[in-house]
Motif scaffolding. Structure first.
Motif, PDB file in Angstrom:
ATOM      1  N   GLN A  83       0.849  -1.251  -0.037  1.00  0.00           N
ATOM      2  CA  GLN A  83      -0.069   0.152   0.145  1.00  0.00           C
ATOM      3  C   GLN A  83       0.964   1.346  -0.168  1.00  0.00           C
ATOM      4  N   SER A  86       2.353   1.713  -3.585  1.00  0.00           N
ATOM      5  CA  SER A  86       1.383   2.112  -4.385  1.00  0.00           C
ATOM      6  C   SER A  86       1.258   3.816  -4.195  1.00  0.00           C
ATOM      7  N   GLN A  87       0.782   3.912  -2.765  1.00  0.00           N
ATOM      8  CA  GLN A  87       0.730   5.435  -2.695  1.00  0.00           C
ATOM      9  C   GLN A  87       1.942   6.274  -3.206  1.00  0.00           C
ATOM     10  N   LEU A 106      -4.694  -3.809  -2.398  1.00  0.00           N
ATOM     11  CA  LEU A 106      -5.058  -2.463  -3.102  1.00  0.00           C
ATOM     12  C   LEU A 106      -6.635  -2.525  -3.127  1.00  0.00           C
ATOM     13  N   PRO A 158      -9.027  -4.946  -7.619  1.00  0.00           N
ATOM     14  CA  PRO A 158      -9.214  -4.041  -6.814  1.00  0.00           C
ATOM     15  C   PRO A 158      -9.362  -2.529  -7.789  1.00  0.00           C
ATOM     16  N   CYS A 181       1.248  -0.624 -10.834  1.00  0.00           N
ATOM     17  CA  CYS A 181       1.452  -1.842 -10.385  1.00  0.00           C
ATOM     18  C   CYS A 181       0.806  -2.789 -11.422  1.00  0.00           C
TER      19      CYS A 181
END
Length: 244
Positions: A83, A86-87, A106, A158, A181
């Motif tokens: 996470q 990804s952020q 996600l 997701p 991703c």
């Protein structure tokens, strides 16, 4: 380019003499495609992580015998790390368990498939419309074949995810989540020789017909080098986007 490999398991000990462990497998794979790619390995299964996210240009989550929905400390920690990556818009690729971890972390759903074991060489077909949108996907391939070894599958995508390739057995075989991703259910780092030895070692786990079909499938050509190039090209394309 520096690629961080997040290790989530070990090759079964009886097979390591002939096939090495995962670091050797990934090293051999990427050396065949681009010798300029440097690999750094982190045993996240033992709690080892980079001290800083910018230690690597991108990261790859490897396979595992475990399930992403197992409520163990290292998996919970890895979920939070995914996470965070990804952020921060850091390029991230997931292989098999790693593919499922991307979906799980996600906002997607992963479960034990009612279709049973996927083992041996399986083929997936690219989503032609989506493939045209991404220059890092191979123009010459409309399908690809990889060694697979899994019971779990990504059931629900997701948010902000698109399917890049799939099959009747595994509809969500390759996915893009957001822009940074990439998930791939198959194992480009597995050779067919390794798959044969792994199936033989674990044969008691599989229905006889499934095992026999899988062993027969290992005569097929695989596109492991093409998919390794996809991984490299994907990460490089994301880095260029950040620079722009």
């Amino acid at each position: 380019m520096i690629l961080g490999i997040l290790l989530c398991d070990d090759v079964r000990e009886p097979l390591q003499t002939d096939h090495g462990n995962y670091p050797e497998m990934f090293t051999q794979l990427f050396e065949q495609v681009d010798t300029r790619v440097q690999l750094r390995f982190y045993r996240v299964i033992d709690g080892q992580y980079p001290e800083s996210l910018d230690e690597c240009d991108g990261y790859l989550i490897g396979g595992s015998r475990f399930s992403v929905y197992d409520n163990t400390r290292w998996i919970v920690t890895l979920t939070a790390f995914v996470q965070r990556l990804s952020q921060q818009h850091i390029p991230l690729v997931g292989i098999c368990f790693g593919h499922q971890m991307l979906a799980w972390a996600l906002g997607g759903d992963v479960t034990r498939s009612d279709k049973g074991w996927g083992i041996g060489v399986h083929q997936a077909t690219f989503n032609a419309h989506e493939a045209l949108q991404h220059s890092w996907l191979p123009e010459a391939l409309d399908k690809y074949a990889l060694v697979v070894s899994h019971q779990d599958q990504v059931l629900t995508l997701p948010p902000h995810a698109t399917i890049l390739a799939g099959s009747p057995f595994c509809p969500n075989a390759m996915m893009l989540v957001g822009d940074y991703c990439l998930g791939i259910q198959g194992h480009p780092e597995f050779t067919t020789h390794y798959s044969q030895d792994l199936i033989t070692l674990r044969r008691a786990l599989y229905p006889e017909k499934t095992a026999n079909n899988a062993l027969n499938s290992l005569l097929a050509h695989t596109h492991h080098l093409d998919i390794a190039q996809v991984i490299i090209s994907f990460i490089k394309s994301r880095l260029l986007r950040v620079q722009d």
